[in-house]
Design a protein around this motif. Structure first.
Motif, PDB file in Angstrom:
ATOM      1  N   ILE A 127       0.891  -1.117   0.096  1.00  0.00           N
ATOM      2  CA  ILE A 127      -0.024  -0.033   0.014  1.00  0.00           C
ATOM      3  C   ILE A 127       0.945   1.311  -0.253  1.00  0.00           C
ATOM      4  CG2 ILE A 127      -1.694   1.384   1.238  1.00  0.00           C
ATOM      5  CD1 ILE A 127      -3.114  -1.351   1.831  1.00  0.00           C
ATOM      6  N   PRO A 128       1.968   1.347   0.821  1.00  0.00           N
ATOM      7  CA  PRO A 128       2.755   2.598   0.656  1.00  0.00           C
ATOM      8  C   PRO A 128       3.200   2.891  -0.593  1.00  0.00           C
ATOM      9  CG  PRO A 128       3.153   1.337   2.969  1.00  0.00           C
ATOM     10  CD  PRO A 128       2.229   0.464   1.750  1.00  0.00           C
ATOM     11  N   VAL A 129       3.735   1.512  -1.454  1.00  0.00           N
ATOM     12  CA  VAL A 129       4.359   1.833  -2.605  1.00  0.00           C
ATOM     13  C   VAL A 129       3.142   2.196  -3.534  1.00  0.00           C
ATOM     14  CG1 VAL A 129       5.553   0.404  -4.476  1.00  0.00           C
ATOM     15  CG2 VAL A 129       6.016  -0.015  -2.032  1.00  0.00           C
ATOM     16  N   ILE A 130       2.038   1.629  -3.595  1.00  0.00           N
ATOM     17  CA  ILE A 130       0.987   1.980  -4.551  1.00  0.00           C
ATOM     18  C   ILE A 130       0.743   3.624  -4.456  1.00  0.00           C
ATOM     19  CG2 ILE A 130      -0.992   1.565  -3.368  1.00  0.00           C
ATOM     20  CD1 ILE A 130      -0.303   0.561  -7.038  1.00  0.00           C
ATOM     21  N   LEU A 131       0.723   4.029  -3.246  1.00  0.00           N
ATOM     22  CA  LEU A 131       0.283   5.462  -2.671  1.00  0.00           C
ATOM     23  C   LEU A 131       1.701   6.592  -3.304  1.00  0.00           C
ATOM     24  CD1 LEU A 131      -1.451   5.311   0.669  1.00  0.00           C
ATOM     25  CD2 LEU A 131      -2.404   5.416  -1.432  1.00  0.00           C
ATOM     26  N   ASP A 132       2.978   6.004  -3.342  1.00  0.00           N
ATOM     27  CA  ASP A 132       4.038   6.846  -3.817  1.00  0.00           C
ATOM     28  C   ASP A 132       3.779   6.795  -5.569  1.00  0.00           C
ATOM     29  OD1 ASP A 132       5.135   7.333  -1.484  1.00  0.00           O
ATOM     30  OD2 ASP A 132       6.504   5.756  -1.633  1.00  0.00           O
ATOM     31  N   ILE A 133       3.348   5.824  -6.121  1.00  0.00           N
ATOM     32  CA  ILE A 133       3.171   5.705  -7.489  1.00  0.00           C
ATOM     33  C   ILE A 133       1.982   6.893  -7.733  1.00  0.00           C
ATOM     34  CG2 ILE A 133       2.338   4.300  -9.459  1.00  0.00           C
ATOM     35  CD1 ILE A 133       3.772   2.050  -7.812  1.00  0.00           C
ATOM     36  N   VAL A 134       0.879   6.762  -7.092  1.00  0.00           N
ATOM     37  CA  VAL A 134      -0.122   7.776  -7.289  1.00  0.00           C
ATOM     38  C   VAL A 134       0.279   9.180  -6.933  1.00  0.00           C
ATOM     39  CG1 VAL A 134      -2.302   8.505  -6.248  1.00  0.00           C
ATOM     40  CG2 VAL A 134      -2.039   6.004  -6.920  1.00  0.00           C
ATOM     41  N   LYS A 135       1.084   9.270  -6.207  1.00  0.00           N
ATOM     42  CA  LYS A 135       1.656  10.790  -5.857  1.00  0.00           C
ATOM     43  C   LYS A 135       2.389  11.131  -7.088  1.00  0.00           C
ATOM     44  CE  LYS A 135       4.804  13.588  -2.573  1.00  0.00           C
ATOM     45  NZ  LYS A 135       5.638  13.089  -1.371  1.00  0.00           N
ATOM     46  N   ASP A 136       3.248  10.220  -7.752  1.00  0.00           N
ATOM     47  CA  ASP A 136       4.099  10.630  -9.114  1.00  0.00           C
ATOM     48  C   ASP A 136       3.354  10.860 -10.212  1.00  0.00           C
ATOM     49  OD1 ASP A 136       6.473  10.332  -7.381  1.00  0.00           O
ATOM     50  OD2 ASP A 136       6.815   8.285  -8.172  1.00  0.00           O
ATOM     51  N   MET A 137       1.818   9.999 -10.232  1.00  0.00           N
ATOM     52  CA  MET A 137       1.133  10.246 -11.362  1.00  0.00           C
ATOM     53  C   MET A 137       0.575  11.534 -11.259  1.00  0.00           C
ATOM     54  SD  MET A 137      -0.575   6.299 -11.701  1.00  0.00           S
ATOM     55  CE  MET A 137      -1.695   6.706 -12.956  1.00  0.00           C
ATOM     56  N   LYS A 138       0.141  12.136 -10.123  1.00  0.00           N
ATOM     57  CA  LYS A 138      -0.517  13.472 -10.072  1.00  0.00           C
ATOM     58  C   LYS A 138       0.134  14.466 -10.669  1.00  0.00           C
ATOM     59  CE  LYS A 138      -3.410  12.492  -6.036  1.00  0.00           C
ATOM     60  NZ  LYS A 138      -3.649  12.730  -4.422  1.00  0.00           N
ATOM     61  N   GLU A 139       1.600  14.222 -10.454  1.00  0.00           N
ATOM     62  CA  GLU A 139       2.636  15.393 -11.110  1.00  0.00           C
ATOM     63  C   GLU A 139       2.881  15.175 -12.458  1.00  0.00           C
ATOM     64  OE1 GLU A 139       6.968  16.801 -10.014  1.00  0.00           O
ATOM     65  OE2 GLU A 139       6.118  15.554  -8.662  1.00  0.00           O
ATOM     66  N   LEU A 140       3.025  13.844 -12.776  1.00  0.00           N
ATOM     67  CA  LEU A 140       3.735  13.544 -14.091  1.00  0.00           C
ATOM     68  C   LEU A 140       2.616  12.878 -15.061  1.00  0.00           C
ATOM     69  CD1 LEU A 140       6.693  11.460 -12.649  1.00  0.00           C
ATOM     70  CD2 LEU A 140       6.755  13.878 -13.689  1.00  0.00           C
ATOM     71  N   CYS A 141       1.562  12.379 -14.759  1.00  0.00           N
ATOM     72  CA  CYS A 141       0.432  11.943 -15.867  1.00  0.00           C
ATOM     73  C   CYS A 141      -0.919  12.012 -15.099  1.00  0.00           C
ATOM     74  CB  CYS A 141       1.075  10.500 -16.309  1.00  0.00           C
ATOM     75  SG  CYS A 141       0.867   9.436 -15.189  1.00  0.00           S
ATOM     76  N   PRO A 142      -1.256  13.383 -14.897  1.00  0.00           N
ATOM     77  CA  PRO A 142      -2.418  13.433 -14.155  1.00  0.00           C
ATOM     78  C   PRO A 142      -3.793  12.917 -14.787  1.00  0.00           C
ATOM     79  CG  PRO A 142      -1.678  15.605 -14.911  1.00  0.00           C
ATOM     80  CD  PRO A 142      -0.606  14.607 -15.310  1.00  0.00           C
ATOM     81  N   ASP A 143      -3.689  12.791 -16.070  1.00  0.00           N
ATOM     82  CA  ASP A 143      -4.767  12.294 -16.781  1.00  0.00           C
ATOM     83  C   ASP A 143      -4.977  10.918 -16.896  1.00  0.00           C
ATOM     84  OD1 ASP A 143      -5.909  15.038 -16.870  1.00  0.00           O
ATOM     85  OD2 ASP A 143      -4.709  15.467 -18.984  1.00  0.00           O
ATOM     86  N   ALA A 144      -3.866  10.059 -16.600  1.00  0.00           N
ATOM     87  CA  ALA A 144      -3.656   8.748 -16.833  1.00  0.00           C
ATOM     88  C   ALA A 144      -4.688   7.893 -16.292  1.00  0.00           C
ATOM     89  CB  ALA A 144      -2.160   8.409 -16.502  1.00  0.00           C
ATOM     90  N   TRP A 145      -4.854   6.657 -16.648  1.00  0.00           N
ATOM     91  CA  TRP A 145      -5.563   5.722 -15.873  1.00  0.00           C
ATOM     92  C   TRP A 145      -4.718   4.802 -15.242  1.00  0.00           C
ATOM     93  CZ3 TRP A 145     -10.764   4.998 -14.760  1.00  0.00           C
ATOM     94  CH2 TRP A 145     -11.688   5.957 -15.269  1.00  0.00           C
ATOM     95  N   LEU A 146      -5.113   4.376 -13.858  1.00  0.00           N
ATOM     96  CA  LEU A 146      -4.175   3.490 -13.346  1.00  0.00           C
ATOM     97  C   LEU A 146      -4.843   1.916 -13.251  1.00  0.00           C
ATOM     98  CD1 LEU A 146      -1.974   2.497 -11.392  1.00  0.00           C
ATOM     99  CD2 LEU A 146      -3.193   3.738  -9.567  1.00  0.00           C
ATOM    100  N   ILE A 147      -4.361   1.041 -13.912  1.00  0.00           N
ATOM    101  CA  ILE A 147      -5.160  -0.374 -13.858  1.00  0.00           C
ATOM    102  C   ILE A 147      -4.335  -1.275 -12.748  1.00  0.00           C
ATOM    103  CG2 ILE A 147      -5.645  -2.137 -15.390  1.00  0.00           C
ATOM    104  CD1 ILE A 147      -6.939   0.575 -16.034  1.00  0.00           C
ATOM    105  N   ASN A 148      -4.711  -1.520 -11.958  1.00  0.00           N
ATOM    106  CA  ASN A 148      -3.930  -2.094 -10.698  1.00  0.00           C
ATOM    107  C   ASN A 148      -4.197  -3.771 -10.687  1.00  0.00           C
ATOM    108  OD1 ASN A 148      -2.295  -2.408  -8.316  1.00  0.00           O
ATOM    109  ND2 ASN A 148      -4.367  -3.395  -7.652  1.00  0.00           N
ATOM    110  N   PHE A 149      -3.281  -4.538 -10.706  1.00  0.00           N
ATOM    111  CA  PHE A 149      -3.495  -5.918 -10.685  1.00  0.00           C
ATOM    112  C   PHE A 149      -2.270  -6.548  -9.603  1.00  0.00           C
ATOM    113  CE2 PHE A 149      -1.973  -5.511 -14.930  1.00  0.00           C
ATOM    114  CZ  PHE A 149      -1.036  -6.598 -15.112  1.00  0.00           C
TER     115      PHE A 149
END
Length: 464
Positions: A127-149
């Motif tokens: 969970i901490p890792v996925i939240l770090d990824i989301v933090k990066d996405m907000k800055e670098l690709c704010p319009d992207a879709w996240l597909i998690n498996f």
């Protein structure tokens, strides 16, 4: 989102599942105008990333496609201006999975990747890792879709929405896919002749089935399940039959993982037998399978997904991810079973919580289909399991030891009492490298002399 040059990123790109992911994109090349695929991993996974990446390039070349395959350990570089991001990482590699299995087994409890104590700790690490990824996405690709498996997929999706405040996410699981591939054959039908409705939680759902005249076929499928068919049971689950009378009464088909709850005694017995044998736990078996797979992947002539990948236990995960991406991009309105915000689909749970449910996937993401209320037995299970998930997610985010203990005590696969607390403490120490949020408590436990008693689990990190 680019309409003619998609950039797709996979975090955990060195996974043995990646060839299936690439195969899925190739199958949908007419639906997805892909320009770049970025495979991302961490430094410790670089060797596997390069092996899988070379194979991905061979697969794309064999398909006569001009996609650029990039390999990197720089996540931010990969995420910049991405259109879709898929996540399939495993924090701590298979070594952590083996600890999740063997340490609970050493206490006489079920050790399993996404259920019981093992599932809790996989969530704590991930969970901490996925939240770090989301933090990066907000800055670098704010319009992207996240597909998690990445598993436990439902809990990670809950964390992404509730704590990451990111709503462009779809959580996936292969278990419903496997059911829909195998069950129609039991009643001599094809999938397009049937309507499926799933509801519940990731690895804890039920489903019903109707034919194209509106006649319910659930009980007929249940009947056929007792003619010796396993009906799409994942490779990693021991096949103890459900009690027929229970399924007939509920008039629903539970997912394979329900065996850990409905037949806990038998599943525990089998798990302990494997733990005590030379064969080892499922994680140890998978480690051998992975070693063989990566030897295959090294073959410069191999440019297709080998059949041995089906033994790995997660077949169809990657293909489901590709279909979700194609459905969002093309607004296909495909029906899939995903983890998404409830929005009334399961009235026994609050609207804002994550459920796994049949949904229509299109440009706006997942639109859940109403399943309706459960009967008391299933409702009771569902509400206990969901509230346990919420506690686990909160503990993973905050590092609150008391909440972690609450999750252990609430979990149906962990007998409550001193042994539960001792197990929690030992698993915290065993996972110290990957649990910075619990670092204060772990130091306290180490100072008190807590250590890992199972020798395989204690030494497994040395095999990296």
């Amino acid at each position: 989102m680019s309409r003619n040059a998609l950039k797709i990123v996979t975090i955990g790109g060195g996974s043995s599942y990646t060839p299936e992911l690439i195969e899925g994109y190739i199958k949908r090349s007419d639906q997805l105008p892909i320009k770049e695929i970025w495979l991302v991993d961490i430094l410790e996974g670089k060797e596997k990333l390069e092996i899988v990446g070379a194979m991905a390039r061979r697969m794309v070349k064999a398909a006569n496609l001009d996609w650029d395959i990039h390999l990197t350990i720089d996540r931010c570089k990969a995420l910049k201006d991405a259109d879709f991001v898929s996540t399939q990482f495993r924090v701590g590699f298979l070594q952590s999975r083996i600890k999740d299995e063997r340490i609970p087994n050493s206490y006489g409890m079920i050790g399993q990747e996404t259920n019981g104590a093992g599932g809790i700790f996989k969530a704590f690490r991930s969970i901490p890792v996925i939240l770090d990824i989301v933090k990066d996405m907000k800055e670098l690709c704010p319009d992207a879709w996240l597909i998690n498996f990445t598993n436990p997929s439902g809990m990670l999706t809950e964390a992404i929405v509730s704590y990451g405040h990111w709503n462009k996410v779809i959580g996936l699981c292969n278990v419903p896919v496997m059911a829909m591939i195998s069950e129609p054959k039991l009643i001599e039908k094809t999938l397009d002749e049937l309507t499926y409705k799933f509801a519940g939680l990731d690895h804890f759902h039920w489903h019903r089935v109707w034919d194209n005249t509106g006649k319910e076929m659930t009980l007929e499928i249940i009947s056929k399940m007792y003619d010796g068919e396993d009906a799409g049971l994942p490779k990693n689950i021991f096949n103890v039959p459900f009690f027929r009378e229970q399924l007939t009464q509920m008039k629903m088909i539970p997912c394979g993982y329900h065996r850990y709850y409905y037949r806990q005694e038998e599943m525990l017995k089998h798990g302990l037998e494997e733990y005590e044998s030379e064969k080892g736990t499922r994680g140890q078996q998978v480690m051998k399978i992975e070693k063989e797979l990566f030897e295959l992947y090294k073959d410069p002539k191999l440019d297709y997904k080998p059949k041995q990948l089906s033994e790995r236990g997660g077949a169809h995960y990657s293909d489901a991810a590709c279909e979700a991406i194609a459905s969002v991009y093309g607004n296909k309105k495909t029906q899939m079973v995903v983890s998404t915000v409830n929005n009334g689909a399961v009235p026994d749970l609050p609207n804002d919580q994550i459920v796994e449910v049949s949904s229509q996937i299109g440009a706006s993401g997942a639109v859940p289909m109403v399943f309706g209320p459960f009967s008391p037995a299933e409702r009771g299970w569902l509400q206990v399991m969901k509230n346990m998930e919420l506690i686990i997610v909160q503990a993973a985010v905050t590092g609150d030891y008391g909440l972690a203990l609450q999750a252990f005590i609430l979990n149906p696969l962990i007998p409550s009492g001193q042994k539960a607390k001792d197990l929690l403490d030992e698993m915290l120490v065993a996972n110290k490298k990957y649990l910075p949020q619990f670092s204060g408590k772990i130091k306290e436990l180490l100072d008190a002399g807590v250590k890992v008693h199972d020798q395989v689990a204690a030494n497994i990190d040395n095999t990296i």
